[in-house]
Design a protein around this motif. Structure first.
Motif, PDB file in Angstrom:
ATOM      1  N   SER A  30       0.872  -1.174   0.000  1.00 26.52           N
ATOM      2  CA  SER A  30       0.000   0.000   0.000  1.00 26.52           C
ATOM      3  C   SER A  30       0.906   1.219   0.000  1.00 26.52           C
ATOM      4  O   SER A  30       2.082   1.116   0.336  1.00 26.52           O
ATOM      5  CB  SER A  30      -0.916  -0.016   1.223  1.00 26.52           C
ATOM      6  OG  SER A  30      -0.153  -0.005   2.418  1.00 26.52           O
ATOM      7  N   ASP A  32       1.200   5.959  -0.167  1.00 27.98           N
ATOM      8  CA  ASP A  32       0.649   7.253   0.228  1.00 27.98           C
ATOM      9  C   ASP A  32      -0.371   7.793  -0.767  1.00 27.98           C
ATOM     10  O   ASP A  32      -0.999   8.827  -0.520  1.00 27.98           O
ATOM     11  CB  ASP A  32       1.773   8.289   0.409  1.00 27.98           C
ATOM     12  CG  ASP A  32       2.582   8.057   1.674  1.00 27.98           C
ATOM     13  OD1 ASP A  32       2.089   7.365   2.587  1.00 27.98           O
ATOM     14  OD2 ASP A  32       3.723   8.564   1.747  1.00 27.98           O
ATOM     15  N   MET A  34      -3.053   6.134  -1.580  1.00 26.47           N
ATOM     16  CA  MET A  34      -4.256   5.334  -1.283  1.00 26.47           C
ATOM     17  C   MET A  34      -4.451   4.210  -2.306  1.00 26.47           C
ATOM     18  O   MET A  34      -5.508   4.090  -2.915  1.00 26.47           O
ATOM     19  CB  MET A  34      -5.517   6.203  -1.226  1.00 26.47           C
ATOM     20  CG  MET A  34      -5.595   7.033   0.011  1.00 26.47           C
ATOM     21  SD  MET A  34      -7.140   7.960   0.296  1.00 26.47           S
ATOM     22  CE  MET A  34      -8.164   7.711  -1.082  1.00 26.47           C
ATOM     23  N   GLN A  35      -3.428   3.398  -2.461  1.00 24.46           N
ATOM     24  CA  GLN A  35      -3.514   2.302  -3.426  1.00 24.46           C
ATOM     25  C   GLN A  35      -2.942   1.013  -2.853  1.00 24.46           C
ATOM     26  O   GLN A  35      -1.936   1.043  -2.138  1.00 24.46           O
ATOM     27  CB  GLN A  35      -2.727   2.627  -4.694  1.00 24.46           C
ATOM     28  CG  GLN A  35      -3.226   3.813  -5.446  1.00 24.46           C
ATOM     29  CD  GLN A  35      -2.272   4.210  -6.562  1.00 24.46           C
ATOM     30  OE1 GLN A  35      -1.067   4.022  -6.476  1.00 24.46           O
ATOM     31  NE2 GLN A  35      -2.829   4.774  -7.620  1.00 24.46           N
ATOM     32  N   HIS A  56       3.355  -0.979   3.988  1.00 23.34           N
ATOM     33  CA  HIS A  56       3.044   0.420   3.644  1.00 23.34           C
ATOM     34  C   HIS A  56       4.342   1.020   3.122  1.00 23.34           C
ATOM     35  O   HIS A  56       5.261   1.287   3.886  1.00 23.34           O
ATOM     36  CB  HIS A  56       2.542   1.169   4.877  1.00 23.34           C
ATOM     37  CG  HIS A  56       1.935   2.513   4.593  1.00 23.34           C
ATOM     38  ND1 HIS A  56       2.447   3.412   3.701  1.00 23.34           N
ATOM     39  CD2 HIS A  56       0.827   3.099   5.108  1.00 23.34           C
ATOM     40  CE1 HIS A  56       1.704   4.503   3.685  1.00 23.34           C
ATOM     41  NE2 HIS A  56       0.703   4.324   4.527  1.00 23.34           N
ATOM     42  N   MET A  65      -2.285   8.828   6.830  1.00 21.62           N
ATOM     43  CA  MET A  65      -2.465   7.944   5.677  1.00 21.62           C
ATOM     44  C   MET A  65      -2.284   6.494   6.115  1.00 21.62           C
ATOM     45  O   MET A  65      -1.506   5.737   5.561  1.00 21.62           O
ATOM     46  CB  MET A  65      -1.460   8.303   4.570  1.00 21.62           C
ATOM     47  CG  MET A  65      -1.673   7.600   3.245  1.00 21.62           C
ATOM     48  SD  MET A  65      -3.281   7.803   2.476  1.00 21.62           S
ATOM     49  CE  MET A  65      -3.297   9.545   2.089  1.00 21.62           C
ATOM     50  N   HIS A  67      -3.184   2.548   6.709  1.00 19.35           N
ATOM     51  CA  HIS A  67      -3.821   1.498   5.925  1.00 19.35           C
ATOM     52  C   HIS A  67      -3.899   0.221   6.747  1.00 19.35           C
ATOM     53  O   HIS A  67      -3.035  -0.052   7.580  1.00 19.35           O
ATOM     54  CB  HIS A  67      -3.045   1.194   4.648  1.00 19.35           C
ATOM     55  CG  HIS A  67      -2.902   2.351   3.724  1.00 19.35           C
ATOM     56  ND1 HIS A  67      -3.955   3.158   3.358  1.00 19.35           N
ATOM     57  CD2 HIS A  67      -1.815   2.852   3.089  1.00 19.35           C
ATOM     58  CE1 HIS A  67      -3.518   4.098   2.534  1.00 19.35           C
ATOM     59  NE2 HIS A  67      -2.223   3.941   2.366  1.00 19.35           N
ATOM     60  N   CYS A 133      -9.295  -1.465   2.707  1.00 21.60           N
ATOM     61  CA  CYS A 133      -8.726  -0.671   3.794  1.00 21.60           C
ATOM     62  C   CYS A 133      -9.891   0.043   4.468  1.00 21.60           C
ATOM     63  O   CYS A 133     -10.689   0.706   3.806  1.00 21.60           O
ATOM     64  CB  CYS A 133      -7.728   0.342   3.253  1.00 21.60           C
ATOM     65  SG  CYS A 133      -7.101   1.483   4.521  1.00 21.60           S
ATOM     66  N   HIS A 138     -10.990   5.461   2.507  1.00 24.15           N
ATOM     67  CA  HIS A 138     -10.097   4.669   1.662  1.00 24.15           C
ATOM     68  C   HIS A 138     -10.795   3.538   0.916  1.00 24.15           C
ATOM     69  O   HIS A 138     -10.351   3.124  -0.152  1.00 24.15           O
ATOM     70  CB  HIS A 138      -8.936   4.096   2.478  1.00 24.15           C
ATOM     71  CG  HIS A 138      -7.975   5.143   2.950  1.00 24.15           C
ATOM     72  ND1 HIS A 138      -6.720   4.841   3.413  1.00 24.15           N
ATOM     73  CD2 HIS A 138      -8.086   6.498   3.028  1.00 24.15           C
ATOM     74  CE1 HIS A 138      -6.090   5.955   3.766  1.00 24.15           C
ATOM     75  NE2 HIS A 138      -6.908   6.972   3.551  1.00 24.15           N
ATOM     76  N   MET A 142      -9.345   1.651  -2.244  1.00 26.50           N
ATOM     77  CA  MET A 142      -8.486   0.556  -1.780  1.00 26.50           C
ATOM     78  C   MET A 142      -9.325  -0.692  -1.501  1.00 26.50           C
ATOM     79  O   MET A 142      -9.647  -0.983  -0.352  1.00 26.50           O
ATOM     80  CB  MET A 142      -7.696   0.983  -0.542  1.00 26.50           C
ATOM     81  CG  MET A 142      -6.741   2.122  -0.798  1.00 26.50           C
ATOM     82  SD  MET A 142      -5.746   2.509   0.651  1.00 26.50           S
ATOM     83  CE  MET A 142      -4.592   1.131   0.650  1.00 26.50           C
TER      84      MET A 142
END
Length: 149
Positions: A30, A32, A34-35, A56, A65, A67, A133, A138, A142
């Motif tokens: 994951s 920053d 948001m993927q 991350h 941010m 996740h 997420c 998100h 995500m």
């Protein structure tokens, strides 16, 4: 030439064995932006347990941010995410003891990793599963599918 063919053959066999041994573990990144770097995960029915390792790769802290990885049936995913937002950060953005959640990791920030291992017996043939997420906002981006094969 035969020597190289034997070495290559040995390496191919070793890599095939490694791939087989590793089919019960999946690494998901994951970032920053948001993927997740993958939109689908396949779990083999031959696995007794499955381990998801969430990385991350970004730099931002979890308060900005963060996740996590949450698994539920596709039918339950929107409700789980909605209830999670109300549960807040102290609860990893998940309703405490939510029976609809099959597995989840804690919220992590940039540079951190979290893992979860769960019994594959929790998954049923023919059921649709979604991973996502649950950090507020998100889930719209995500999310992906988990398939039992």
């Amino acid at each position: 030439m035969k020597k190289y063919a034997l070495v290559l053959s040995g390496l191919l066999m070793a890599s095939a064995q490694f791939a087989q041994a590793d089919e019960c573990t999946f690494d998901l990144n994951s970032n920053d932006a948001m993927q997740f770097d993958q939109k689908a995960i396949t779990v083999s029915k031959t696995c007794k347990e499955f381990t998801l390792n969430l990385h991350h790769t970004g730099k931002l802290p979890k308060t900005v941010m963060g996740h996590n990885w949450v698994l539920s049936t596709t039918a339950d995913s929107k409700a789980v995410a909605s209830d999670g937002m109300a549960a807040g950060a102290a609860n990893e953005y998940l309703k405490p003891n939510d029976a609809r959640v099959i597995a989840f990791t804690k919220i992590i920030g940039g540079g951190e990793t979290a893992s979860v291992t769960f019994p594959v017996s929790k998954l049923k043939d023919g059921e649709a599963y979604t991973f996502f997420c649950s950090f507020p906002g998100h889930v719209a981006i995500m999310a992906g599918t988990l398939n039992l094969k």
